[in-house]
Design an enzyme around this catalytic site. Structure first.
Site, PDB file in Angstrom:
ATOM      1  N   MET A  26       1.148  -1.312   0.234  1.00  0.00           N
ATOM      2  CA  MET A  26      -0.286   0.206  -0.220  1.00  0.00           C
ATOM      3  C   MET A  26       0.693   1.314   0.023  1.00  0.00           C
ATOM      4  SD  MET A  26      -2.835  -0.994   2.370  1.00  0.00           S
ATOM      5  CE  MET A  26      -2.643  -0.980   3.328  1.00  0.00           C
ATOM      6  N   GLY A  27       1.927   0.967  -0.358  1.00  0.00           N
ATOM      7  CA  GLY A  27       3.013   2.284  -0.208  1.00  0.00           C
ATOM      8  C   GLY A  27       3.817   2.454   1.241  1.00  0.00           C
ATOM      9  N   HIS A  30       9.363   0.514   3.169  1.00  0.00           N
ATOM     10  CA  HIS A  30      10.333   0.870   4.132  1.00  0.00           C
ATOM     11  C   HIS A  30      10.753  -0.624   4.162  1.00  0.00           C
ATOM     12  CE1 HIS A  30       7.699  -2.040   6.112  1.00  0.00           C
ATOM     13  NE2 HIS A  30       6.355  -1.758   5.975  1.00  0.00           N
ATOM     14  N   GLY A  32      11.404  -3.369   5.699  1.00  0.00           N
ATOM     15  CA  GLY A  32      10.264  -4.683   4.917  1.00  0.00           C
ATOM     16  C   GLY A  32      10.129  -5.038   3.986  1.00  0.00           C
ATOM     17  N   HIS A  33       9.574  -3.944   3.579  1.00  0.00           N
ATOM     18  CA  HIS A  33       8.974  -4.336   2.540  1.00  0.00           C
ATOM     19  C   HIS A  33      10.360  -4.799   0.837  1.00  0.00           C
ATOM     20  CE1 HIS A  33       5.684  -1.115   3.193  1.00  0.00           C
ATOM     21  NE2 HIS A  33       4.828  -1.735   2.826  1.00  0.00           N
ATOM     22  N   GLN A  57      -9.825  -2.429   3.217  1.00  0.00           N
ATOM     23  CA  GLN A  57      -9.298  -2.861   4.543  1.00  0.00           C
ATOM     24  C   GLN A  57      -9.031  -2.458   5.990  1.00  0.00           C
ATOM     25  OE1 GLN A  57      -5.755  -4.213   2.355  1.00  0.00           O
ATOM     26  NE2 GLN A  57      -4.767  -3.616   4.088  1.00  0.00           N
ATOM     27  N   GLU A 144       5.920 -11.282   7.657  1.00  0.00           N
ATOM     28  CA  GLU A 144       5.712 -12.877   8.566  1.00  0.00           C
ATOM     29  C   GLU A 144       5.732 -11.425   9.739  1.00  0.00           C
ATOM     30  OE1 GLU A 144       8.832 -15.360   9.775  1.00  0.00           O
ATOM     31  OE2 GLU A 144       8.208 -17.063   8.248  1.00  0.00           O
ATOM     32  N   ASP A 146       3.006  -9.745   9.249  1.00  0.00           N
ATOM     33  CA  ASP A 146       1.251  -9.254   9.554  1.00  0.00           C
ATOM     34  C   ASP A 146       1.778 -10.915   9.623  1.00  0.00           C
ATOM     35  OD1 ASP A 146       1.455  -6.885   9.209  1.00  0.00           O
ATOM     36  OD2 ASP A 146       2.289  -6.785   7.945  1.00  0.00           O
ATOM     37  N   SER A 181       7.119  -0.738  10.862  1.00  0.00           N
ATOM     38  CA  SER A 181       6.015  -0.634   9.660  1.00  0.00           C
ATOM     39  C   SER A 181       5.980   0.572   9.309  1.00  0.00           C
ATOM     40  CB  SER A 181       5.332  -0.772  10.927  1.00  0.00           C
ATOM     41  OG  SER A 181       3.793  -0.766  10.491  1.00  0.00           O
TER      42      SER A 181
HETATM   43  O1  PAF Z   1       0.150  -5.651   3.988  1.00  0.00           O
HETATM   44  C1  PAF Z   1      -0.636  -4.928   2.938  1.00  0.00           C
HETATM   45  O2  PAF Z   1      -0.248  -4.057   3.062  1.00  0.00           O
HETATM   46  C2  PAF Z   1      -1.670  -4.657   2.774  1.00  0.00           C
HETATM   47  O3  PAF Z   1      -2.206  -5.818   3.433  1.00  0.00           O
HETATM   48  C3  PAF Z   1      -1.692  -5.268   1.145  1.00  0.00           C
HETATM   49  C4  PAF Z   1      -1.163  -6.876   1.289  1.00  0.00           C
HETATM   50  C5  PAF Z   1      -1.309  -5.166   0.117  1.00  0.00           C
HETATM   51  C6  PAF Z   1      -3.064  -5.856   0.437  1.00  0.00           C
HETATM   52  O4  PAF Z   1      -3.788  -4.568   0.503  1.00  0.00           O
END
Ligand code: PAF
Length: 269
Positions: A26-27, A30, A32-33, A57, A144, A146, A181
């Site tokens: 979702m942009g 960081h 982690g991504h 969500q 992990e 999440d 996060s």
């Molecule tokens: O973990 C997230 O950032 C979101 O839940 C995801 C998996 C991109 C779905 O919108």
């Protein structure tokens, strides 16, 4: 890196790729991504990253509006990482007929975060499923941190998509132990120190808790000494029993969700 907004254009570019990696985000990219993206780059021919702030969500409108939007910065990070495609869809492209509220997912959605965020995991699985249909990746990457999201999505994907592998990636932590996060940006200095102390309490207590030398109430009392706003849950769970067999050697995790001021943090240790 190609930036693509149109799903048909994206499809035409990637349709022949038999070893495509996909990292949904979702942009507010960081570390982690970045670890998920690096893993995809190392395992796949091409990597697609999506940035889409999935409104359904979010349980509160205010959380959706507060979510950091830093597209320019994200683009520059993703360019440096040398991903192949950045997919930036519009809501209409993802939800031409609105979200699917009837999607069936694992019962585990009702526990932990799901208990406090009704419908959240259904909306996450719905959007991930829509991305999978557009992109048709070979591997899809989740952190992990999440864990509940990872477990629910793994279960869904394993039942529905035979040729798609969900790749779990270890939680990335700051030097002070706090799991990375985008919400950490909302913490004050004092709150960051408290988050780090809580991490250390949990880490040091883990084996005593599992071996029942101490109980959760004792840990809760220690954490509450920091005057935190609320502990939403704190539980020791065997992750193999949450859903289906899992790959981790450390079967047990302490799952926690708590509020520092207005910021909700989750972790599993
Ligand atoms: O973990 C997230 O950032 C979101 O839940 C995801 C998996 C991109 C779905 O919108």
């Amino acid at each position: 890196m190609k930036i693509i907004k149109d799903k048909n254009k994206l499809r035409s570019l990637i349709q022949n790729d038999k070893n495509l990696g996909f990292v949904p985000t979702m942009g507010a990219i960081h570390n982690g991504h970045m670890s998920l993206i690096r893993k995809s780059i190392s395992q796949c021919n091409n990597t697609v990253v999506s940035i889409f702030i999935n409104k359904p969500q979010f349980n509160k409108k205010s959380d959706f509006h507060k979510y950091p939007r830093v597209l320019k910065k994200d683009i520059s990070i993703l360019k440096k990482l040398k991903i192949d495609y950045l997919y930036l869809p519009t809501t209409k492209q993802i939800y031409p007929d609105g979200p699917n509220k009837k999607i069936k997912i694992n019962r585990f959605e009702k526990k932990l975060c799901g208990k406090h965020r009704p419908g959240h995991f259904k909306s996450v699985v719905d959007v991930v499923d829509r991305f999978i249909k557009i992109i048709n990746p070979k591997r899809i990457y989740f952190g992990e941190k999440d864990m509940q999201q990872l477990k629910i999505i793994s279960d869904y994907v394993n039942n529905k998509y035979r040729n798609l592998k969900v790749v779990p990636c270890k939680t990335v932590r700051s030097k002070n132990g706090v799991a990375i996060s985008s919400r950490n940006l909302l913490l004050s200095k004092k709150e960051t120190i408290i988050a780090s102390r809580i991490y250390n309490i949990l880490k040091n207590a883990k084996y005593k808790l599992i071996n029942k030398k101490i109980n959760i109430n004792y840990i809760e009392k220690q954490i509450n000494k920091f005057n935190i706003k609320k502990i939403e849950y704190i539980k020791v769970l065997d992750i193999n029993k949450l859903i289906k067999p899992h790959y981790s050697k450390n079967k047990y995790r302490i799952f926690i969700s708590y509020y520092l001021g207005k910021t909700r943090l989750i972790d599993n240790i």
